[in-house]
Design a protein around this motif. Structure first.
Motif, PDB file in Angstrom:
ATOM      1  N   VAL A   1       0.824  -1.231  -0.030  1.00 48.33           N
ATOM      2  CA  VAL A   1      -0.020   0.053  -0.068  1.00 48.33           C
ATOM      3  C   VAL A   1       0.932   1.319  -0.026  1.00 48.33           C
ATOM      4  N   ASP A   2       0.603   2.070  -0.733  1.00 46.03           N
ATOM      5  CA  ASP A   2       1.510   3.254  -1.072  1.00 46.03           C
ATOM      6  C   ASP A   2       0.518   4.517  -0.773  1.00 46.03           C
ATOM      7  N   GLY A   3       1.105   5.499  -0.220  1.00 45.56           N
ATOM      8  CA  GLY A   3       0.184   6.654   0.011  1.00 45.56           C
ATOM      9  C   GLY A   3       0.841   7.987   0.730  1.00 45.56           C
ATOM     10  N   GLU A   4       0.112   8.658   1.245  1.00 44.86           N
ATOM     11  CA  GLU A   4       0.764  10.242   1.706  1.00 44.86           C
ATOM     12  C   GLU A   4      -0.143  10.458   3.054  1.00 44.86           C
ATOM     13  N   PHE A   5       0.417  11.235   3.930  1.00 47.89           N
ATOM     14  CA  PHE A   5      -0.035  11.980   4.869  1.00 47.89           C
ATOM     15  C   PHE A   5      -0.657  13.342   4.416  1.00 47.89           C
ATOM     16  N   TRP A   6      -1.788  13.493   4.590  1.00 53.47           N
ATOM     17  CA  TRP A   6      -2.618  14.792   4.009  1.00 53.47           C
ATOM     18  C   TRP A   6      -3.180  15.471   5.127  1.00 53.47           C
ATOM     19  N   GLY A   7      -2.961  16.996   5.085  1.00 51.18           N
ATOM     20  CA  GLY A   7      -3.486  17.603   6.097  1.00 51.18           C
ATOM     21  C   GLY A   7      -3.475  19.256   5.473  1.00 51.18           C
TER      22      GLY A   7
END
Length: 863
Positions: free
Chosen positions: A184-190
């Motif tokens: 699983v690949d992704g990013e921390f968004w805010g």
């Protein structure tokens, strides 16, 4: 190649499972890489595994690496193994065209609309794009285990802003009947651009209601590194208050815990328990290794503190397992390297919440993830009735499985390996064993420096640097895998089967892959994805941690070709199947290409040719044989082997043509200038490895002949002129134990040359190989500082061809199919020099045109 294996005997590989933690193992999932001889196994599906009683054992097989004839060179095995407490069990890998083992639980994986559904037979897991929980659903024993309202992540930055992980890609990385890994690949968004990138690997096993979650969190920004200095507090850093995983179980009401491997779970009165490991528990836990960007040492405890309701107690080193449950089923969790990679925190509440602190909240302190820095965390989760099963302690101390050392050596898949039993040089073995035994062991060095914590664990302290700072017990210097200590530990493990070598290899490899590599695409091409040097000689690391260049005492710099080590990571990948190691090897090979690509630099407007950054050694103008070019050639060969990209091998040959020639003037190279040119032997070792790769694949072309003739020319010169470096100590700034340790490389070079020499020269080269091996060992042994990390690592990694040659005296490598002439030696000029020449020409031409009133003409030329 050399006939080390009986090609006609039935294949049977003895695998040994060793239990060292003190509790019996029952059907524990294991993954192990095993080498195979050339030509013996062509279909992975024909491999079978049996117990000592002859019972068939379910087996999952993946071919990882192939010989040039298409047969399998390394295979990755997955199976379930058992072993008695502090005992052993044996298994046998064979080739059989008959039916596989009887059917047992098998994994079934199916794509859903936005993710994957995986059924292990004991539990069903749903992972999907979007909010990364990390599971949308887990059903065990036919019951949904997760409460979505309390499951998810807590990620808070220094300013108090919350960030949420979003999965953008979910894919099967490994799909098999016994083990499946979902990537699983992704990013921390805010508030703003993504704070962090993440790659999670979720590993599931057949018949198990359990998951191994490995999440690698990366700060993708570049470091500003002003003045070439790389220190904590850099503008590219990310500061976290906390990063924790919360798992809410629908089975709740009780909490249980155990502090150490093998200890049973104990229910907690009051229904809640929390444990924080805030220091290493070692005698030097306040070491300056742990200082932050303000120079503080934020270590609040000696070791750990446990809170159970209103009760609190402290201890030194914990490997905890916590569970929330209803007395019969629930969720439990443990973490790999809990105390070693402090600070870590785990909490279990009666309401069914498990909180797993990867970067836990600490009053008054933050976690700084530097630009391009990554950290992998490993969490084991167990669901349903399995959450309370005692066998799950194995997650904290995995069962150790390996092949018989005789097998590793006999297959030829690990070049020039001999078993410890076959190596008769007791003096060299005694020097090498200092890494695992006595007061000079790497473990003792780690304790002395307190190389623990999430950024430091696995590192080997550079204690030889402290020699110049006697009396300063606070001096800090990091070794950062110099001379490929990972591979040295791998080779010694493969030759002995000793778990202590395996642990050095694994822990250092994980550190190198996360901390020593620069994980960014946003800096200059000469830095992106490169490896940082060891701490600058004679200088305290200060706030530079493992990034080499503190602002006090160093001129600055960055990742560099002279510190690009890949072979240990290649072997670690083949032995364990670790995909991050494979990515690191391929990335380091690509770094060589990118760093040398003039089209990727600011000077491309003037010149788009090769930069020379792949071949320079010591100074920017030298592109002859040296460790800079040698390491680049080695990395390209390793990358080509793992990825099969022919462009990498072609690039390798370009660098060889640039840096060596059969008719080089060795005197002009000044090779006996030990301070500046000692590392030409590193290059010749890499050249020997390149020739082995070409010979195995049958590529006996002009490039092979060119390299072969160059190696022989340099060996002839060495036979006539080389001497032990310490014969002339006056030429050295510091005539210490490291110089004779480097001399052992000369023995390897002569062995490589002997493989290619005709009979008349062969004995001369063999005699020189014996001489330099014996001279190096005896000279190192004469120093009271022989136990320093640097000479020990050099002996771990080099000199192995000496005992191998005694066992294989008749082996030859083929001659090339072509001969010279090879033309004149190349005089390479790096991009910067060419661009400056062009710039001077433009400036001179401009001045003439301006004086002649040709301003308009100049403008047309420049445009």
């Amino acid at each position: 190649m050399d006939p080390a294996v009986d090609r006609h005997a039935p294949l049977s590989v003895r695998l040994i499972a060793r239990e060292t933690a003190g509790f019996a193992r029952i059907a524990e999932p294991v993954t192990i890489g095993v080498p195979l001889p050339r030509g013996r196994v062509r279909e992975a599906g024909h491999l079978r595994l049996r117990s000592t009683e002859g019972d068939a054992i379910p087996l999952q097989v993946k071919a990882q690496d192939h010989w040039s004839d298409g047969s399998i060179r390394w295979v990755l095995l997955d199976f379930a193994a058992g072993a008695p407490s502090r005992g052993e069990a044996e298994f046998f890998l064979t080739v059989d065209d008959g039916p596989p083992a009887p059917d047992g639980p098998e994994i079934k994986a199916n794509k859903t609309g936005d993710g994957l559904f995986v059924d292990t037979g004991a539990a069903a897991f749903l992972m999907a794009r979007g909010p990364f929980d990390p599971f949308r659903s887990v059903r065990a024993d036919g019951v949904e285990m997760l409460d979505p309202a309390g499951t998810g992540w807590v990620c808070v930055d220094r300013a108090g802003h919350s960030w949420n992980p979003v999965a953008t890609r979910v894919a099967l990385e490994t799909a098999g009947p016994l083990r499946t890994t979902v990537r699983v690949d992704g990013e921390f968004w805010g508030p703003g651009d993504p704070l962090l990138h993440f790659t999670a690997r979720i590993t599931l096993h057949a018949g198990r209601a359990a998951a191994k979650l490995e999440i690698a969190v990366t700060n993708p920004r570049r470091a500003a590194h002003p003045g070439g200095h790389w220190e904590l507090g850099d503008p590219g850093s990310v500061f976290l208050r906390e990063l924790s995983l919360c798992i809410a179980s629908r089975k709740a009401g009780r909490a249980s815990w155990s502090a150490d491997c093998g200890a049973p779970l104990s229910e907690v009165p009051g229904g809640s328990v929390g444990i924080l490991q805030d220091g290493s528990g070692g005698k030097n836990r306040r070491s300056r290794v742990h200082q932050d960007h303000e120079g503080r040492i934020p270590v609040g405890l000696e070791g750990y503190r446990v809170r159970m309701g209103s009760e609190a107690r402290e201890g030194l080193r914990a490997s905890p397992r916590l569970a929330v449950h209803d007395g019969s089923a629930g969720v439990s969790a443990s973490m790999r390297y809990f105390w070693q990679e402090f600070p870590k925190d785990m909490r279990a509440e009666a309401d069914g919440t498990l909180r797993i602190g990867l970067f836990p909240e600490r009053p008054g302190a933050f976690h700084e993830i530097q630009g391009g820095e990554r950290k992998r965390h490993e969490v084991r989760l167990f669901f349903g009735e399995e959450a309370l099963a005692p066998a799950n302690d194995a997650a904290r101390a995995p069962l150790f499985v390996h092949a018989d050392p005789k097998w590793y050596a006999s297959t030829e898949a690990i070049p020039y390996l001999t078993t410890r039993a076959e190596d008769t040089d007791a003096d060299c073995l005694r020097l090498v064993d200092q890494a695992i035994e006595g007061d000079s062991s790497f473990e003792a060095k780690r304790e002395a420096a307190d190389e623990f914590g999430w950024r430091h664990f696995g590192e080997i302290p550079a204690d030889h640097e402290a020699h110049f700072h006697k009396g300063d017990e606070t001096f800090v210097s990091h070794y950062n895998n110099q001379y490929d200590a990972v591979d040295g530990a791998f080779l010694r493990f493969a030759g002995s089967g000793d778990i202590r070598w395996f642990r050095i290899m694994e822990e250092l490899a994980r550190h190198v892959m996360d901390i020593d590599l620069y994980h960014t695409d946003r800096d200059r091409s000469a830095y992106n994805h490169g490896l940082f040097w060891h701490t600058v000689h004679y200088v305290d690391a200060g706030k530079s941690t493992h990034r080499s260049y503190p602002s006090v005492g160093s001129a600055g710099g960055g990742p560099d070709n002279e510190h690009n080590y890949t072979t240990g990571l290649l072997h670690y990948h083949l032995l364990t199947g670790d995909e991050l190691a494979r990515e690191a090897v391929l990335g380091s090979a690509q770094w060589v290409v990118d760093a040398d690509d003039g089209a990727k630099t600011m000077l491309r407007v003037l010149d788009r040719g090769d930069t020379g950054l792949a071949t320079k050694t010591r100074d920017f103008g030298y592109h002859g044989p040296g460790r800079g070019a040698g390491n680049s050639i080695n990395a390209l060969v390793d990358g080509w082997r793992l990825g099969g990209d022919p462009d990498l091998l072609a690039r390798c040959e370009t660098l060889i043509r640039r840096s060596i020639h059969p008719e080089d003037n060795m005197e002009a190279r000044d090779l006996l200038n030990a301070e500046n040119r000692w590392s030409y032997t590193v290059y010749l070792q890499a050249l020997g490895k390149y020739l082995d790769a070409k010979a195995e694949t049958g590529q006996l072309d002009s490039a092979y002949t060119y390299a072969r003739e160059s190696l022989l020319a340099y060996a002839r010169w060495m036979a006539a002129h080389e001497h032990p470096i310490l014969d002339k100590p006056g030429q050295l700034e510091y005539p210490n134990e490291t110089w004779p340790a480097q001399d052992i490389r000369k023995s390897d070079v002569f062995c490589y040359a002997a493989l290619h020499a005709n009979d008349a020269e062969r004995e001369s080269f063999v005699e020189r190989a014996r001489f330099f091996f014996r001279s190096a060992v005896e000279s190192v042994d004469s120093f009271p500082t022989r136990g320093y990390a640097r000479p020990v690592i050099l002996l771990m990694k080099n000199g192995l061809m000496h005992p191998w040659w005694r066992l294989h005296p008749d082996v030859h490598r083929p001659q090339g199919l072509t001969t010279g002439p090879f033309g004149e030696p190349e005089q390479f000029v790096p991009q910067k020099t060419r661009a400056l020449r062009k710039l001077r020409w433009i400036a001179a031409a401009g001045a003439v045109l301006l004086l002649a009133g040709g301003g308009a003409t100049l403008l047309r030329v420049l445009s």
